[in-house]
Design an enzyme around this catalytic site. Structure first.
Site, PDB file in Angstrom:
ATOM      1  N   GLY A  98      -0.231  -4.297   2.064  1.00  0.00           N
ATOM      2  CA  GLY A  98       0.370  -3.834   3.324  1.00  0.00           C
ATOM      3  C   GLY A  98       0.263  -2.331   3.476  1.00  0.00           C
ATOM      4  O   GLY A  98       1.154  -1.681   4.028  1.00  0.00           O
ATOM      5  N   GLY A 141       0.839   0.088   6.871  1.00  0.00           N
ATOM      6  CA  GLY A 141       2.080   0.127   7.643  1.00  0.00           C
ATOM      7  C   GLY A 141       2.757   1.483   7.601  1.00  0.00           C
ATOM      8  O   GLY A 141       2.204   2.479   7.114  1.00  0.00           O
ATOM      9  N   GLN A 142       3.995   1.502   8.114  1.00  0.00           N
ATOM     10  CA  GLN A 142       4.733   2.767   8.225  1.00  0.00           C
ATOM     11  C   GLN A 142       4.906   3.417   6.854  1.00  0.00           C
ATOM     12  O   GLN A 142       4.709   4.620   6.703  1.00  0.00           O
ATOM     13  CB  GLN A 142       6.108   2.507   8.868  1.00  0.00           C
ATOM     14  CG  GLN A 142       6.814   3.776   9.307  1.00  0.00           C
ATOM     15  CD  GLN A 142       8.289   3.567   9.641  1.00  0.00           C
ATOM     16  OE1 GLN A 142       8.818   2.451   9.561  1.00  0.00           O
ATOM     17  NE2 GLN A 142       8.950   4.637  10.020  1.00  0.00           N
ATOM     18  N   ASP A 146      -4.848  -4.353   2.853  1.00  0.00           N
ATOM     19  CA  ASP A 146      -4.049  -4.806   3.991  1.00  0.00           C
ATOM     20  C   ASP A 146      -4.777  -6.000   4.599  1.00  0.00           C
ATOM     21  O   ASP A 146      -5.975  -6.168   4.384  1.00  0.00           O
ATOM     22  CB  ASP A 146      -3.895  -3.680   5.031  1.00  0.00           C
ATOM     23  CG  ASP A 146      -2.692  -3.902   5.949  1.00  0.00           C
ATOM     24  OD1 ASP A 146      -1.683  -3.178   5.795  1.00  0.00           O
ATOM     25  OD2 ASP A 146      -2.746  -4.803   6.819  1.00  0.00           O
ATOM     26  N   ARG A 196      -5.545  -6.281   7.528  1.00  0.00           N
ATOM     27  CA  ARG A 196      -6.437  -5.789   8.580  1.00  0.00           C
ATOM     28  C   ARG A 196      -7.140  -4.527   8.101  1.00  0.00           C
ATOM     29  O   ARG A 196      -6.672  -3.872   7.158  1.00  0.00           O
ATOM     30  CB  ARG A 196      -5.636  -5.504   9.855  1.00  0.00           C
ATOM     31  CG  ARG A 196      -4.563  -4.460   9.635  1.00  0.00           C
ATOM     32  CD  ARG A 196      -3.517  -4.450  10.741  1.00  0.00           C
ATOM     33  NE  ARG A 196      -2.361  -3.654  10.320  1.00  0.00           N
ATOM     34  CZ  ARG A 196      -2.234  -2.344  10.515  1.00  0.00           C
ATOM     35  NH1 ARG A 196      -3.151  -1.673  11.158  1.00  0.00           N
ATOM     36  NH2 ARG A 196      -1.168  -1.694  10.081  1.00  0.00           N
ATOM     37  N   ASP A 255      -5.328 -10.557   2.250  1.00  0.00           N
ATOM     38  CA  ASP A 255      -4.122 -11.245   2.700  1.00  0.00           C
ATOM     39  C   ASP A 255      -3.241 -11.456   1.466  1.00  0.00           C
ATOM     40  O   ASP A 255      -3.609 -12.193   0.548  1.00  0.00           O
ATOM     41  CB  ASP A 255      -4.510 -12.595   3.328  1.00  0.00           C
ATOM     42  CG  ASP A 255      -3.289 -13.363   3.834  1.00  0.00           C
ATOM     43  OD1 ASP A 255      -2.146 -12.993   3.482  1.00  0.00           O
ATOM     44  OD2 ASP A 255      -3.492 -14.335   4.573  1.00  0.00           O
ATOM     45  N   TYR A 259      14.685 -12.215   8.238  1.00  0.00           N
ATOM     46  CA  TYR A 259      14.244 -11.076   7.435  1.00  0.00           C
ATOM     47  C   TYR A 259      15.188 -10.857   6.259  1.00  0.00           C
ATOM     48  O   TYR A 259      14.760 -10.746   5.100  1.00  0.00           O
ATOM     49  CB  TYR A 259      14.209  -9.839   8.328  1.00  0.00           C
ATOM     50  CG  TYR A 259      13.835  -8.543   7.646  1.00  0.00           C
ATOM     51  CD1 TYR A 259      12.549  -8.332   7.166  1.00  0.00           C
ATOM     52  CD2 TYR A 259      14.767  -7.507   7.510  1.00  0.00           C
ATOM     53  CE1 TYR A 259      12.194  -7.129   6.568  1.00  0.00           C
ATOM     54  CE2 TYR A 259      14.422  -6.312   6.917  1.00  0.00           C
ATOM     55  CZ  TYR A 259      13.135  -6.118   6.449  1.00  0.00           C
ATOM     56  OH  TYR A 259      12.793  -4.930   5.860  1.00  0.00           O
ATOM     57  N   LYS A 307      14.681 -11.164   2.184  1.00  0.00           N
ATOM     58  CA  LYS A 307      14.881 -10.002   1.308  1.00  0.00           C
ATOM     59  C   LYS A 307      15.856 -10.331   0.172  1.00  0.00           C
ATOM     60  O   LYS A 307      15.659  -9.895  -0.963  1.00  0.00           O
ATOM     61  CB  LYS A 307      15.350  -8.793   2.121  1.00  0.00           C
ATOM     62  CG  LYS A 307      14.266  -8.187   3.004  1.00  0.00           C
ATOM     63  CD  LYS A 307      13.174  -7.556   2.148  1.00  0.00           C
ATOM     64  CE  LYS A 307      12.008  -7.050   2.957  1.00  0.00           C
ATOM     65  NZ  LYS A 307      10.872  -6.592   2.142  1.00  0.00           N
TER      66      LYS A 307
HETATM   67  N1  LIG Z   1      10.160   0.748   7.684  1.00  0.00           N
HETATM   68  C1  LIG Z   1      11.451   0.521   7.406  1.00  0.00           C
HETATM   69  O1  LIG Z   1      12.338   1.061   8.079  1.00  0.00           O
HETATM   70  C2  LIG Z   1      11.819  -0.369   6.234  1.00  0.00           C
HETATM   71  C3  LIG Z   1      13.168  -0.433   5.857  1.00  0.00           C
HETATM   72  C4  LIG Z   1      13.527  -1.275   4.817  1.00  0.00           C
HETATM   73  C5  LIG Z   1      12.557  -1.983   4.127  1.00  0.00           C
HETATM   74  N2  LIG Z   1      11.253  -1.905   4.506  1.00  0.00           N
HETATM   75  C6  LIG Z   1      10.294  -2.723   3.766  1.00  0.00           C
HETATM   76  O2  LIG Z   1       9.199  -1.950   3.329  1.00  0.00           O
HETATM   77  C7  LIG Z   1       7.998  -2.737   3.330  1.00  0.00           C
HETATM   78  C8  LIG Z   1       6.943  -2.052   4.172  1.00  0.00           C
HETATM   79  O3  LIG Z   1       7.480  -1.805   5.447  1.00  0.00           O
HETATM   80  P1  LIG Z   1       6.696  -1.029   6.590  1.00  0.00           P
HETATM   81  O4  LIG Z   1       7.732  -0.366   7.431  1.00  0.00           O
HETATM   82  O5  LIG Z   1       5.580  -0.222   6.047  1.00  0.00           O
HETATM   83  O6  LIG Z   1       6.141  -2.285   7.415  1.00  0.00           O
HETATM   84  P2  LIG Z   1       4.989  -2.313   8.532  1.00  0.00           P
HETATM   85  O7  LIG Z   1       5.255  -3.488   9.398  1.00  0.00           O
HETATM   86  O8  LIG Z   1       4.840  -0.971   9.169  1.00  0.00           O
HETATM   87  O9  LIG Z   1       3.696  -2.578   7.643  1.00  0.00           O
HETATM   88  C9  LIG Z   1       3.460  -3.809   7.025  1.00  0.00           C
HETATM   89  C10 LIG Z   1       1.978  -3.904   6.716  1.00  0.00           C
HETATM   90  O10 LIG Z   1       1.754  -5.175   6.117  1.00  0.00           O
HETATM   91  C11 LIG Z   1       0.564  -5.700   6.644  1.00  0.00           C
HETATM   92  N3  LIG Z   1       0.616  -7.153   6.505  1.00  0.00           N
HETATM   93  C12 LIG Z   1       1.279  -8.067   7.247  1.00  0.00           C
HETATM   94  N4  LIG Z   1       1.035  -9.307   6.782  1.00  0.00           N
HETATM   95  C13 LIG Z   1       0.215  -9.170   5.716  1.00  0.00           C
HETATM   96  C14 LIG Z   1      -0.379 -10.077   4.806  1.00  0.00           C
HETATM   97  N5  LIG Z   1      -0.199 -11.392   4.907  1.00  0.00           N
HETATM   98  N6  LIG Z   1      -1.154  -9.575   3.813  1.00  0.00           N
HETATM   99  C15 LIG Z   1      -1.363  -8.247   3.688  1.00  0.00           C
HETATM  100  N7  LIG Z   1      -0.843  -7.339   4.540  1.00  0.00           N
HETATM  101  C16 LIG Z   1      -0.054  -7.804   5.530  1.00  0.00           C
HETATM  102  C17 LIG Z   1       0.514  -5.240   8.092  1.00  0.00           C
HETATM  103  O11 LIG Z   1      -0.826  -5.252   8.574  1.00  0.00           O
HETATM  104  C18 LIG Z   1       1.092  -3.824   7.967  1.00  0.00           C
HETATM  105  O12 LIG Z   1       0.078  -2.866   7.774  1.00  0.00           O
HETATM  106  C19 LIG Z   1       8.427  -4.115   3.844  1.00  0.00           C
HETATM  107  O13 LIG Z   1       8.711  -4.955   2.765  1.00  0.00           O
HETATM  108  C20 LIG Z   1       9.693  -3.827   4.606  1.00  0.00           C
HETATM  109  O14 LIG Z   1      10.535  -4.950   4.670  1.00  0.00           O
HETATM  110  C21 LIG Z   1      10.866  -1.107   5.548  1.00  0.00           C
END
Ligand SMILES: NC(=O)c1ccc[n+]([C@@H]2O[C@H](COP(=O)([O-])OP(=O)(O)OC[C@H]3O[C@@H](n4cnc5c(N)ncnc54)[C@H](O)[C@@H]3O)[C@@H](O)[C@H]2O)c1
Length: 312
Positions: free
Chosen positions: A8, A11-12, A34, A36, A52, A141, A145
């Site tokens: 992943g 992502g953010q 990732d 994608r 994936d 969600y 978790k």
């Molecule tokens: N951003 C927040 O505020 C926050 C807060 C608490 C916990 N988290 C946790 O941190 C982790 C990352 O969060 P984030 O904010 O970067 O999420 P995000 O949604 O920005 O990024 C998730 C990434 O996972 C990829 N993804 C989705 N399905 C996938 C799969 N099957 N295989 C591979 N990649 C896949 C997506 O393409 C994306 O790039 C998550 O577990 C999230 O629950 C985030």
């Protein structure tokens, strides 16, 4: 941590964590993956593979090929998207974690899994929310978790896998947009403030939630994986926080820099319901005691940094 695989990664969090890990350990040592294709910065700044994370065989092959000893497992479906498609959230969040943990067991990897303040529910004490407390979340969600935390502890206790994690609060960053969570307002507000001077917020003015600026979130992920295992009483997952914000309070911080900024409210009942079930303030004293966690950014420092980056 010598050779690292990140799921992943686009992502953010990953878009910040991968460059930080590459700076610390060397570009070639950190493979970003990732589901994608990612932009050139992540996919060309070091090894990259489309993967994936729910595909256990694919994860196993990627870890073996890269000879990874540590996995940062970031792939997930977040809270607001998870309420739109709960079955997808269960499938992605649980299947990917199980795949990563099995591979870690077989190949001897350490695993970082971010949990969330979403593990808490309406019955949890809200201020402060202790490290060890009642967890009965009402979102899919949150359910994934809590189950994920328990599964990570199980793999540590049963198989000796070095699993570690933190319960992140809402994360604020520029760069990659947030992925559909309940705290996305705290990112959108800065973009709209700079672009339009006004923001329509989907949560009510006094909705208080824990927040953290992304540089602190990245430091937390790296610090806990480097922490002395002998000091860890907890593993999955540590409360961590940096500040408590309401939309009104953050708007006031933004007005220090942009005095004409205006905020209005159009409440989304789904995300308001999720936010109301989450803590007002989590107690992160266990993280402070067991691996010296301390955030560097408060609301004022974060706001100054966010606005200066977004303006340029
Ligand atoms: N951003 C927040 O505020 C926050 C807060 C608490 C916990 N988290 C946790 O941190 C982790 C990352 O969060 P984030 O904010 O970067 O999420 P995000 O949604 O920005 O990024 C998730 C990434 O996972 C990829 N993804 C989705 N399905 C996938 C799969 N099957 N295989 C591979 N990649 C896949 C997506 O393409 C994306 O790039 C998550 O577990 C999230 O629950 C985030």
């Amino acid at each position: 941590m010598k050779r690292i695989l990140v799921t992943g990664a686009g992502g953010q969090i990953g878009s910040w964590l991968v460059p930080a890990l590459r700076d610390a350990h060397g570009e070639e040592k950190v493979i970003a993956t990732d589901v994608r294709y990612l932009g050139p910065e992540l996919s060309e700044g070091g090894p990259f593979q489309v993967l994936d994370a729910t595909d256990a065989k694919g994860v196993g092959q990627a870890v073996m090929r890269h000879r990874a000893d540590t996995v940062f497992h970031l792939a997930a479906i977040l809270s607001a998207i998870g309420e739109k498609d709960p079955r997808l959230a269960w499938h992605v969040n649980m299947s990917s974690l199980q795949a990563v943990l099995e591979v870690a067991r077989e190949q001897g990897c350490a695993v970082f899994t971010p949990s969330s303040i979403g593990v808490f529910g309406p019955l949890t004490p809200k201020d402060p929310t202790p490290q060890d407390t009642l967890m009965r979340p009402r979102t899919m969600y949150g359910i994934t978790k809590v189950a994920g935390e328990l599964l990570c502890d199980y793999y540590h206790d049963r198989y000796g896998v070095d699993t570690r994690g933190v319960r992140y609060p809402g994360l604020v960053s520029y760069g990659a947009p947030p992925g559909g969570g309940t705290t996305d307002w705290a990112v959108e507000i800065y973009h709209k403030a700079v672009e339009h001077g006004r923001y329509r917020c989907f949560l009510g003015p006094d909705t208080q939630l824990d927040m953290m600026y992304m540089p602190d979130a990245v430091r937390a992920a790296m610090a806990i994986m480097e922490a002395d295992a002998d000091r860890l009483v907890h593993r999955n997952a540590f409360n961590v926080t940096a500040m408590q914000l309401t939309p009104e309070r953050l708007a006031a911080e933004i007005r220090v820099h942009l005095p004409a900024f205006e905020i209005e409210y159009e409440i989304d009942p789904v995300r308001q319901g999720i936010a109301d079930s989450w803590p007002d303030r989590i107690d992160d004293s266990a993280a402070r005691a067991e691996w010296d966690w301390a955030p560097a950014f408060d609301a004022a420092a974060m706001t100054a940094d966010m606005l200066s980056h977004l303006k340029t």
